[in-house]
Design an enzyme around this catalytic site. Sequence first.
Site, PDB file in Angstrom:
ATOM      1  N   ASP A  67       0.807  -1.217   0.000  1.00  0.00           N
ATOM      2  CA  ASP A  67       0.000   0.000   0.000  1.00  0.00           C
ATOM      3  C   ASP A  67       0.844   1.272   0.000  1.00  0.00           C
ATOM      4  O   ASP A  67       2.064   1.226   0.182  1.00  0.00           O
ATOM      5  CB  ASP A  67      -0.953  -0.001   1.219  1.00  0.00           C
ATOM      6  CG  ASP A  67      -0.248  -0.386   2.523  1.00  0.00           C
ATOM      7  OD1 ASP A  67       0.992  -0.373   2.548  1.00  0.00           O
ATOM      8  OD2 ASP A  67      -0.938  -0.688   3.513  1.00  0.00           O
ATOM      9  N   ASP A 136      -7.387  -2.958  14.456  1.00  0.00           N
ATOM     10  CA  ASP A 136      -8.740  -3.440  14.154  1.00  0.00           C
ATOM     11  C   ASP A 136      -8.710  -4.680  13.260  1.00  0.00           C
ATOM     12  O   ASP A 136      -9.725  -5.081  12.703  1.00  0.00           O
ATOM     13  CB  ASP A 136      -9.566  -2.325  13.496  1.00  0.00           C
ATOM     14  CG  ASP A 136      -8.917  -1.794  12.214  1.00  0.00           C
ATOM     15  OD1 ASP A 136      -7.904  -2.366  11.779  1.00  0.00           O
ATOM     16  OD2 ASP A 136      -9.432  -0.819  11.646  1.00  0.00           O
ATOM     17  N   HIS A 138      -6.883  -5.080  10.430  1.00  0.00           N
ATOM     18  CA  HIS A 138      -6.781  -4.872   8.983  1.00  0.00           C
ATOM     19  C   HIS A 138      -5.446  -5.347   8.424  1.00  0.00           C
ATOM     20  O   HIS A 138      -4.433  -5.365   9.116  1.00  0.00           O
ATOM     21  CB  HIS A 138      -7.077  -3.414   8.591  1.00  0.00           C
ATOM     22  CG  HIS A 138      -6.030  -2.416   8.989  1.00  0.00           C
ATOM     23  ND1 HIS A 138      -6.307  -1.316   9.760  1.00  0.00           N
ATOM     24  CD2 HIS A 138      -4.710  -2.330   8.692  1.00  0.00           C
ATOM     25  CE1 HIS A 138      -5.208  -0.597   9.919  1.00  0.00           C
ATOM     26  NE2 HIS A 138      -4.224  -1.195   9.288  1.00  0.00           N
ATOM     27  N   GLU A 143      -9.585  -1.874   5.565  1.00  0.00           N
ATOM     28  CA  GLU A 143     -10.280  -1.560   6.810  1.00  0.00           C
ATOM     29  C   GLU A 143     -11.521  -2.428   6.970  1.00  0.00           C
ATOM     30  O   GLU A 143     -11.980  -3.051   5.996  1.00  0.00           O
ATOM     31  CB  GLU A 143     -10.668  -0.081   6.802  1.00  0.00           C
ATOM     32  CG  GLU A 143      -9.483   0.876   6.690  1.00  0.00           C
ATOM     33  CD  GLU A 143      -8.717   1.017   8.000  1.00  0.00           C
ATOM     34  OE1 GLU A 143      -8.614   0.049   8.768  1.00  0.00           O
ATOM     35  OE2 GLU A 143      -8.194   2.127   8.251  1.00  0.00           O
TER      36      GLU A 143
END
Length: 263
Positions: A67, A136, A138, A143
Amino acid sequence: MRVVIVRNYDDVSRKAASIIAGEITSKPNAVLGLATGSTPLGTYKELVRMHRQEGLDFSRVRTFNLDEYYGLAPDHSQSYHRFMEENLFGRVNIKKGNVHIPDGLTKDVTAFCRQYEEMIRQSGGIDIQLLGIGRDGHLGFNEPGSSLGSRTRLKTLTEETVKDNARFFSKASEVPRLAITMGVGTILDARKLLLIASGGVKAEAVKASIEGPVTSQVTASALQLHPHVICVVDEPASRLLLKKDYYKYVEKIAETVEAEARI
Ligand code: GLP
């Protein structure tokens, strides 16, 4: 899924680097999928050491990063281009032309993302994908709510991720709200996945990913769908795993079998 529980961050880094180095040694033109964040720093440091002291050769290695922040120039101090250059690429003998990182300044995101996927395909596919994990759960910047079949695309970051990443920027308002990320489907196409996690702050995400239900709310839970995954986690990150003792037992048995096979 193999779950390797080690003592601390340094052991995570050494183990992950030795797995990646093994891949390069057995296939000198291996295609590596690489990750950013603070967790892989030790892995890259160890790979650099192996290059300098043990001659680990990156000259034919090809790489694709997961990314990049949307809107950041490659030379921005917090871009993932810069991170990779400073922590790995600038310190080993990799060829610039063999390195691929999403372009955060692309004018045509859709076309760029399609092309990135095409380049991965043309390289023969990723042999091993290194992954960190967000709090979380990811992967990359996928996400909660990201389709488990998603491909490389532009993604909006959650408030939690923006806050977590604010520590790298001088002001929270400077953290980009968007990123180009490989999709969960793109990640699952890699032949092997190597997830690394360290510290109690990751314990819930690790538990949800390894032992929770497969759900787009925790995109790392998609690892459970892949046939060849190794999770290397340290004691604090493994704290909430219910089957912790079993994972340790499996590794012990594997060691014994390997040792016997060598006799
Ligand atoms: C970012 C990156 C992820 C990384 C995560 C956790 O969201 N896009 O690839 O796994 O941060 O980073 P850290 O290792 O710093 O906790």
